[in-house]
Design a protein around this motif. Sequence first.
Motif, PDB file in Angstrom:
ATOM      1  N   UNK A  94       0.829  -1.206   0.000  1.00 26.87           N
ATOM      2  CA  UNK A  94       0.000   0.000   0.000  1.00 26.87           C
ATOM      3  C   UNK A  94       0.863   1.255   0.000  1.00 26.87           C
ATOM      4  N   UNK A  95       1.921   1.273   0.802  1.00 26.34           N
ATOM      5  CA  UNK A  95       2.814   2.443   0.847  1.00 26.34           C
ATOM      6  C   UNK A  95       3.494   2.647  -0.506  1.00 26.34           C
ATOM      7  N   UNK A 102      -1.463   5.926  -6.693  1.00 22.37           N
ATOM      8  CA  UNK A 102      -2.647   5.066  -6.704  1.00 22.37           C
ATOM      9  C   UNK A 102      -3.595   5.507  -5.592  1.00 22.37           C
ATOM     10  N   UNK A 103      -4.876   5.545  -5.903  1.00 24.59           N
ATOM     11  CA  UNK A 103      -5.891   5.931  -4.927  1.00 24.59           C
ATOM     12  C   UNK A 103      -6.589   4.704  -4.350  1.00 24.59           C
ATOM     13  N   UNK A 104      -6.855   3.714  -5.195  1.00 23.25           N
ATOM     14  CA  UNK A 104      -7.590   2.520  -4.773  1.00 23.25           C
ATOM     15  C   UNK A 104      -6.795   1.267  -5.097  1.00 23.25           C
ATOM     16  N   UNK A 105      -6.729   0.385  -4.121  1.00 21.84           N
ATOM     17  CA  UNK A 105      -6.142  -0.934  -4.323  1.00 21.84           C
ATOM     18  C   UNK A 105      -7.293  -1.923  -4.204  1.00 21.84           C
ATOM     19  N   UNK A 149      -8.739  -3.589   6.283  1.00 17.53           N
ATOM     20  CA  UNK A 149      -9.401  -2.368   5.838  1.00 17.53           C
ATOM     21  C   UNK A 149     -10.078  -2.431   4.485  1.00 17.53           C
ATOM     22  N   UNK A 150     -10.085  -3.596   3.847  1.00 21.95           N
ATOM     23  CA  UNK A 150     -10.741  -3.740   2.549  1.00 21.95           C
ATOM     24  C   UNK A 150     -12.216  -4.037   2.763  1.00 21.95           C
ATOM     25  N   UNK A 151     -13.032  -3.567   1.826  1.00 22.28           N
ATOM     26  CA  UNK A 151     -14.459  -3.844   1.914  1.00 22.28           C
ATOM     27  C   UNK A 151     -14.952  -4.477   0.621  1.00 22.28           C
ATOM     28  N   UNK A 171      -9.932  -0.898  -1.256  1.00 21.40           N
ATOM     29  CA  UNK A 171      -9.599   0.020  -0.145  1.00 21.40           C
ATOM     30  C   UNK A 171      -9.034   1.297  -0.740  1.00 21.40           C
ATOM     31  N   UNK A 172      -9.476   2.418  -0.223  1.00 24.64           N
ATOM     32  CA  UNK A 172      -8.877   3.691  -0.612  1.00 24.64           C
ATOM     33  C   UNK A 172      -7.563   3.815   0.154  1.00 24.64           C
TER      34      UNK A 172
END
Length: 174
Positions: A94-95, A102-105, A149-151, A171-172
């Motif tokens: 993510x980092x 990138x905004x969304x993974x 933290x993913x939905x 996840x944002x």
Amino acid sequence: MATLTEAQRAEAARILSEALHWTEYADPAEAAVEVARTLEDPTRSGLAAVEDGRVLGWIGVIETYSHAWELHPLAVDPPRQRQGIGRTLIEALEAKVRAAGVITLYLGTDDENDGTNLYGRELFPGVLEAAERLEATNGHAFTFYRRCGYEVVGLVPHANGYGRPDIFMAKRIG
């Protein structure tokens, strides 16, 4: 991950094959192809967790949209699972991708082994309602990603055969 030795690449492929043994990566040759693809394709990259020169797990990402990339795959050596390695790999990835803008993974986590209450069911009509009622029945990986933290953002019913959906999560991060 580009600095992995040949032995570490082989170890990453073994981990992928063992950790995701119900997928096409059960075939060690397919797992090796995936590792090579992650290392050599310019639209992909990855990170490895290494301890004393041994690969413990690895994670990849695919540049799919300008600001949303796909996490694919994540694999941790089965004897080392549930020790924080997967979460550490996700946080590092993510980092890395956040720094790239990138905004969304996002990711897909298939239910091919009766891991959720959606397995074996017809999900049409009302796919989104089924997604809202999603629950784990056999320790499905979506619960791990949820803790990270993913939905759930969608489902692809019958993606892997009747009653075997792909569960999309995102996840944002930026």
